[in-house]
Design an enzyme around this catalytic site. Structure first.
Site, PDB file in Angstrom:
ATOM      1  N   TYR A 155     -28.221  -0.646 -18.666  1.00  0.00           N
ATOM      2  CA  TYR A 155     -28.401   0.547 -19.513  1.00  0.00           C
ATOM      3  C   TYR A 155     -27.045   0.985 -20.069  1.00  0.00           C
ATOM      4  O   TYR A 155     -26.912   1.209 -21.278  1.00  0.00           O
ATOM      5  CB  TYR A 155     -29.043   1.664 -18.680  1.00  0.00           C
ATOM      6  N   LEU A 178     -33.931  15.950 -24.835  1.00  0.00           N
ATOM      7  CA  LEU A 178     -32.973  16.538 -25.769  1.00  0.00           C
ATOM      8  C   LEU A 178     -33.628  16.854 -27.113  1.00  0.00           C
ATOM      9  O   LEU A 178     -33.394  17.925 -27.688  1.00  0.00           O
ATOM     10  CB  LEU A 178     -31.788  15.585 -25.958  1.00  0.00           C
ATOM     11  N   ASP A 197     -39.830   4.711 -35.572  1.00  0.00           N
ATOM     12  CA  ASP A 197     -39.386   3.785 -34.524  1.00  0.00           C
ATOM     13  C   ASP A 197     -38.013   3.270 -34.960  1.00  0.00           C
ATOM     14  O   ASP A 197     -37.910   2.536 -35.947  1.00  0.00           O
ATOM     15  CB  ASP A 197     -40.400   2.642 -34.400  1.00  0.00           C
ATOM     16  N   ILE A 198     -36.983   3.668 -34.247  1.00  0.00           N
ATOM     17  CA  ILE A 198     -35.621   3.355 -34.728  1.00  0.00           C
ATOM     18  C   ILE A 198     -35.306   1.866 -34.685  1.00  0.00           C
ATOM     19  O   ILE A 198     -34.322   1.432 -35.264  1.00  0.00           O
ATOM     20  CB  ILE A 198     -34.535   4.181 -33.986  1.00  0.00           C
ATOM     21  N   TYR A 215     -33.518   4.264 -24.888  1.00  0.00           N
ATOM     22  CA  TYR A 215     -34.201   3.654 -23.737  1.00  0.00           C
ATOM     23  C   TYR A 215     -33.460   4.188 -22.525  1.00  0.00           C
ATOM     24  O   TYR A 215     -32.300   3.837 -22.303  1.00  0.00           O
ATOM     25  CB  TYR A 215     -34.097   2.129 -23.826  1.00  0.00           C
TER      26      TYR A 215
END
Ligand SMILES: NC(=O)c1ccc[n+]([C@@H]2O[C@H](COP(=O)([O-])OP(=O)(O)OC[C@H]3O[C@@H](n4cnc5c(N)ncnc54)[C@H](OP(=O)(O)O)[C@@H]3O)[C@@H](O)[C@H]2O)c1
Length: 294
Positions: A130, A16, A41-42, A66
């Site tokens: 997830y 995306l 890096d969030i 992830y």
């Protein structure tokens, strides 16, 4: 002083994120800051805060996630850190800087036992880790930045870029004489390029009206198919000879359980934000033309 509103995009090397970059190349209404994992890096709270302080963004589009659904069953801490804790950090910063958050989530927040398309406000009940981690992320986004947050759930994402079902099928169909694909899980594919176009429509409308129609939205291509149908269409469009056999989910065990019925009602994003939802086969043809001729 430059008053052009800034949009930060995280996860710019994902499917995306990549398609968003393709969309905005010629658009000068905003200044874009595309960041991959190395640049932002969030899960690194200090880094996220510094990025907000530096740019004071009007929008933050969170494409980072992830996404390894099966691996998440055993890699729980990291999945939760990226899909949930980090979203909380981003949303806190959004609140502090008056930033509108466009956060992407998943059909896997639903249990898949439904028989009618899931509404955006329907009860969630993820069947795998997830989905659980993405659900907690949604909750954190709303808790910290609710009025300024738009959450777009999507499903079965593919693009010319990155890893996805379309590219895997094309590879396997060229290598093998036959393949087996599950035919009892149904949903709607999403060409990441169509989602990127939709996100930019949402952003432009918010910017033009100054009003955030906040909350949950669903976006996919239109039409409902099984993975088997999807594979057959890929075979037909690529004109390959590989035989495609439909099998039940029980014939293809995976570490993470998948929802059987993963269809989302997408009316709200059409009505509120005037977004178009191209038909799945047309979008698949476009993506595959780019893949096969690229
Ligand atoms: N793919 C699907 O079928 C699907 C279905 C439903 C919903 N969604 C949702 O749609 C959104 C976009 O998915 P996608 O298909 O574009 O995923 P993707 O191709 O896997 O891209 C995700 C990107 O996030 C990056 N990332 C991971 N951890 C990060 C971190 N800590 N900081 C910054 N970046 C990080 C990844 O970088 P690395 O490559 O370095 O890890 C990758 O570039 C996600 O929210 C996903 O949950 C996807």
């Amino acid at each position: 002083m430059n008053n052009t509103p800034v949009i930060i995009v995280s996860g710019s090397k994902g499917q995306l994120g990549y398609e968003l970059q393709q969309q905005v190349a010629a658009n000068s209404q905003f200044e874009y800051v595309f960041t991959d994992r190395e640049e932002l890096d969030i899960t690194n709270a200090a880094q996220v805060r510094a990025e907000f302080e530096k740019h004071k963004p009007a929008f933050f589009i969170n494409c980072a996630a992830y996404t390894a659904v099966d691996k998440a069953e055993t890699d729980k801490d990291l999945a939760l850190a990226i899909n949930a804790t980090a979203v909380g950090i981003i949303a806190e910063c959004c609140k502090a800087y008056g930033t509108k958050l466009i956060h992407i989530s998943t059909d896997y927040v639903f249990n898949g036992n439904g028989t009618a398309p899931y509404e955006p406000d329907e009860t969630t009940d993820p069947v795998n880790y997830y989905g659980y981690s993405k659900l907690i992320g949604e909750e954190k986004a709303i808790a910290h930045n609710g009025p300024n947050t738009v959450i777009i759930r999507t499903s079965w994402v593919y693009s010319t870029h990155g890893h996805n079902f379309v590219k895997t099928m094309l590879r396997l169909m060229k290598e093998r004489e036959s393949i087996s694909v599950v035919n009892d899980q149904v949903g709607s594919p999403t060409y990441a390029r169509d989602l990127a176009i939709a996100i930019m429509k949402v952003v432009r409308q918010i910017q033009q009206t100054g009003k955030v129609e906040n909350g949950f939205y669903h976006f996919s291509n239109s039409g409902v198919i099984s993975w088997f149908d999807f594979a057959v269409a890929i075979k037909e469009i690529a004109d390959l000879n590989c035989a495609v056999n439909g099998i039940p989910t029980s014939g293809y065990p995976t570490p993470a359980k998948r929802p059987a019925y993963s269809v989302m009602n997408t009316e709200k994003i059409k009505e509120v934000y005037g977004v178009k939802l191209p038909e799945w086969r047309e979008s698949l043809k476009e993506c595959m033309a780019a893949l096969l001729n690229g």
